[in-house]
Design a protein around this motif. Structure first.
Motif, short mmCIF file in Angstrom:
data_model
loop_
_atom_site.label_atom_id
_atom_site.label_comp_id
_atom_site.label_asym_id
_atom_site.label_seq_id
_atom_site.Cartn_x
_atom_site.Cartn_y
_atom_site.Cartn_z
N PHE A 252 1.00 -1.31 0.12
CA PHE A 252 0.06 -0.18 -0.07
C PHE A 252 0.89 1.40 0.09
O PHE A 252 0.40 2.13 -0.79
CB PHE A 252 -0.84 0.20 1.38
N ARG A 255 2.66 2.00 -3.20
CA ARG A 255 1.72 2.26 -4.27
C ARG A 255 1.16 3.79 -3.99
O ARG A 255 1.04 4.88 -4.81
CB ARG A 255 0.51 1.52 -4.32
N PHE A 256 1.19 4.08 -2.70
CA PHE A 256 0.79 5.39 -2.11
C PHE A 256 1.80 6.52 -2.67
O PHE A 256 1.41 7.62 -3.13
CB PHE A 256 0.56 5.52 -0.67
N ASN A 259 1.82 7.36 -6.17
CA ASN A 259 0.61 8.36 -6.55
C ASN A 259 0.63 9.74 -5.96
O ASN A 259 0.32 10.59 -6.40
CB ASN A 259 -0.54 7.62 -5.98
N ASP A 273 -6.60 7.20 -5.42
CA ASP A 273 -6.23 6.56 -6.31
C ASP A 273 -5.70 5.07 -5.88
O ASP A 273 -5.94 4.05 -6.37
CB ASP A 273 -4.97 7.09 -7.08
N THR A 274 -4.73 5.11 -4.61
CA THR A 274 -4.35 4.03 -4.28
C THR A 274 -5.34 2.93 -3.59
O THR A 274 -5.23 1.80 -4.14
CB THR A 274 -3.35 4.34 -2.88
N GLN A 277 -7.12 1.58 -6.59
CA GLN A 277 -6.33 0.45 -7.46
C GLN A 277 -6.18 -0.92 -6.67
O GLN A 277 -6.29 -1.86 -7.25
CB GLN A 277 -4.89 0.74 -7.64
N ASN A 278 -6.25 -0.67 -5.28
CA ASN A 278 -6.01 -2.02 -4.55
C ASN A 278 -7.58 -2.88 -4.85
O ASN A 278 -7.51 -4.08 -4.71
CB ASN A 278 -5.97 -1.65 -3.10
#
Length: 497
Positions: A252, A255-256, A259, A273-274, A277-278
Motif C-alpha cells: 500500500f 503504491r501510495f 501516486n 487512487d491507491t 487500485q487496491n
C-alpha cells in the motif's frame, strides 16, 4: 488500576499485577518507537556492584560504577498488559477512543487519528487518510528542522494522550508495533520512497515531486513524534516499549508514494487512487478465483438489478416532468421530492455514468442529499440505510474528488438536534460552502448565498435552522436557472432500455 510509583519508590507495588521485581540490574535502554537502539550485546557497567558505588570487572579491566538507579520500567508489567489486551480483544470490550461525528477542524482530525490508531483491526489506508486530514486541518510553520510540526503535534495530541487509559495507550503502541512501516518507513524513509519513483529530476514536474516529498515527510513527522510521545507516556506509567524495526514499505505504501508523485503532493487524491487500485486488484483476484473454480458465468457477466429498469420507467412517468418549472427556473421543492421518491435509480452507477448526469453533479447530488435529510427529519431517526444513502448523495462519481467513506456510526439513532446539525454540515461542506467539491451556483449578489453561509458560520443555529437554510438556498437558486431536462431524462431512458 493503581499506577506504578516513581523510580525512587518501592517496586514491590507491582506485585498486584505480575509478581515482585527484585534484584534486577539497572538497565538503561534508550529504545523506543522510531529512535535508535542500544546494541543487544552491550552490558551494564559494574554488574558485580549493583546498587553500590564501587569497582566492578568488565572485560578483564577494573571500571568504576556509579550509583545504580532503580529500574524505571517493568517487562513483567508489559507482559501482563499484553495478556490483558488479548483477553479484552477476545471478549469484545471497547478499547478504541471515540470517533468524531465528522472531521471539519483540527481537534476533530486529532480525535479521528487516535481513533484509527486504536481500533481493534486498524486499517492502513484509513490511518494514512487520518494523517493526511490532520495535516490539512492543523496548519503549522514550515521550517527545515520540523520544530513547527513537532510543536503542533505535541499541542494537539499531548492532553489527549494523558487522558487515555493504559489499555488505550497500549493499543495505540501495539498498532505502531504491528505496523512498523508507519514509523520507521513512513517516518524516516518516506521521502526516499517518493524519490525512488522519479526517473528524471530535471523533469518539468520536479516541483510537484518536491511537494510530494514534503507532504509525505509531514505525514511521517506526525506519526514519528506521536510515537515518541506514546513511548514516553507508557514508560512513565511503568511499561517497557521494545524498539520497532522497519520492514520496508508495504504494498500500500509503495503504491501510495507513487501516486503522491503523480498527484504532485495531493495526499487525499493519492490515497483515493491507491485505494481504488487496491480494490480493483482485489476484484480481479476474486473474479479470477471464481473462474478457476468454474463459479462465474462468462456469458452473463455482472448481473444488473432486475428492478432498476422498471424503477427508471417509473421515474420517467413522475408528475415532476409534467411541470418541472416554477416561474423562470426549476421548481426546487418538486426536484427534491422527485429525487427522494426515485433515489435508488438516480444514485446508481448507471445513472451517473451518463454525460447529462455528470454535468449536473451539483444540482442532482444536492437534491438527493436534501431528500435524505428531509426523510430523516420526517422519521425522527437516523438509520444505517439513511447514512449509506446520504454517503451516496454526497459522493457523485468524479475522477477529481475523493468519494466519502462510510459515515460515522455515531450518527445512527434519534434525529437529535446535534445529529441534524452534523448531517446538515456534511451537506453544506459538499455542496454549499465556497470552494466545496461540488459547489452550487450560489452567486454572491443573491440573498440566499449570504444567508446559508452566515447560518453555518453561527454555532448557535439549531439543526432545524441549518436544514431550513439549505433547503431555502437550494430552492431559491434553482428558481433562477434551468438545466436541459434531457440531462435528467436521458440517463433514465438509458437505464429503462
Amino acid at each position: 488500576m493503581m499506577r506504578p510509583t516513581a523510580a525512587t519508590e518501592d517496586d514491590s507495588q507491582e506485585t498486584t499485577m505480575a509478581g515482585p521485581v527484585q534484584n534486577q540490574p539497572p538497565v538503561h535502554q534508550p529504545i523506543g518507537v522510531g529512535v535508535g537502539v542500544v546494541p543487544q550485546d552491550q552490558h551494564v557497567v559494574g554488574q558485580q556492584g549493583v546498587g553500590q558505588q564501587g569497582v566492578g570487572e568488565m572485560g578483564g579491566h577494573q571500571v568504576e560504577g556509579g550509583q545504580a538507579q532503580p529500574r524505571a520500567t517493568s517487562s513483567l508489567k508489559t507482559v501482563w498488559m499484553d495478556v490483558k489486551h488479548f483477553f479484552t480483544s477476545l471478549l469484545g470490550s471497547r478499547v478504541s477512543t471515540p470517533s468524531p461525528l465528522a472531521v471539519t477542524n483540527g481537534p476533530q482530525a486529532t480525535d479521528n487519528a487516535l481513533h484509527e490508531l486504536t481500533r481493534s483491526k486498524p486499517s492502513e489506508p484509513l490511518i494514512y487518510l487520518a494523517l493526511a486530514e490532520w495535516i490539512g486541518h492543523n496548519p503549522f510553520p514550515q521550517d527545515a528542522s520540523r520544530d513547527g510540526l513537532r510543536q503542533e503535534v505535541q499541542a494537539q495530541f499531548g492532553d489527549k494522550l494523558d487522558d487515555m487509559s493504559d489499555m488505550q495507550l497500549f493499543r495505540l503502541y501495539r498498532t505502531l508495533q504491528n505496523n512498523p512501516s508507519l514509523v520507521q518507513d513512513l517516518g524516516q524513509n518516506g521521502s526516499a520512497y517518493v524519490m525512488s519513483k522519479v526517473d528524471d529530476m530535471n523533469d518539468p514536474g520536479a516541483m510537484g515531486i518536491m511537494q510530494a516529498c514534503g507532504k509525505v515527510n509531514d505525514m511521517g513527522g506526525v506519526v514519528t513524534e506521536l510515537a515518541a510521545m506514546v513511548k514516553d507516556r507508557l514508560e512513565g506509567r511503568g511499561y517497557e516499549t521494545p524498539h520497532i524495526n522497519g520492514t520496508g514499505p508495504t504494498p500500500f505504501m509503495d503504491r501510495f508514494t507513487e501516486n503522491a508523485v503523480m498527484n504532485s503532493g495531493d495526499l487525499v487524491a493519492a490515497l483515493r487512487d491507491t485505494v481504488l487500485q487496491n480494490e480493483a486488484e482485489k476484484s480481479r483476484v476474486i473474479v479470477g478465483s471464481l473462474e478457476v473454480a468454474g463459479l462465474r458465468d462468462e456469458q452473463s457477466g455482472i448481473q444488473r438489478s432486475h428492478g432498476r429498469p422498471r424503477d427508471a420507467t417509473t421515474a420517467l412517468e413522475d408528475p415532476f416532468f409534467d411541470d418541472p418549472y416554477k416561474g423562470t427556473g426549476i421548481d426546487g421543492e418538486k426536484m427534491i421530492d422527485f429525487f427522494g421518491k426515485h433515489f435508488d435509480v438516480c444514485s446508481s452507477p448507471e445513472f451517473w455514468s451518463h454525460f447529462g448526469a455528470k454535468t449536473n453533479q451539483d444540482n442532482f447530488g444536492s437534491a438527493m442529499a436534501l431528500a435524505c435529510l428531509s426523510k430523516i427529519a420526517g422519521n425522527g431517526e437516523v438509520t444505517p440505510q439513511d447514512l449509506e444513502d446520504l454517503r451516496k448523495a454526497l459522493s457523485p462519481p468524479d475522477d477529481n474528488v475523493k468519494p466519502l467513506a462510510q459515515l460515522p456510526v455515531n450518527l445512527i439513532g434519534t434525529a437529535s438536534d446535534e445529529r441534524m446539525k452534523m448531517l446538515s454540515q456534511l451537506v453544506f461542506d459538499r455542496y454549499f460552502a465556497m470552494g466545496s467539491p461540488f459547489e452550487l451556483n450560489l452567486e454572491p449578489q443573491f440573498a440566499e448565498t449570504g444567508m446559508v453561509r452566515d447560518t453555518f458560520a453561527d454555532p448557535t443555529k439549531t439543526g432545524q435552522e441549518r436544514f431550513d437554510a439549505l433547503t431555502t438556498a437550494f430552492t431559491q437558486m434553482q428558481g433562477r436557472q434551468r438545466f436541459p431536462m434531457a440531462s435528467l431524462t436521458d440517463p433514465l431512458r438509458g437505464i429503462a432500455g
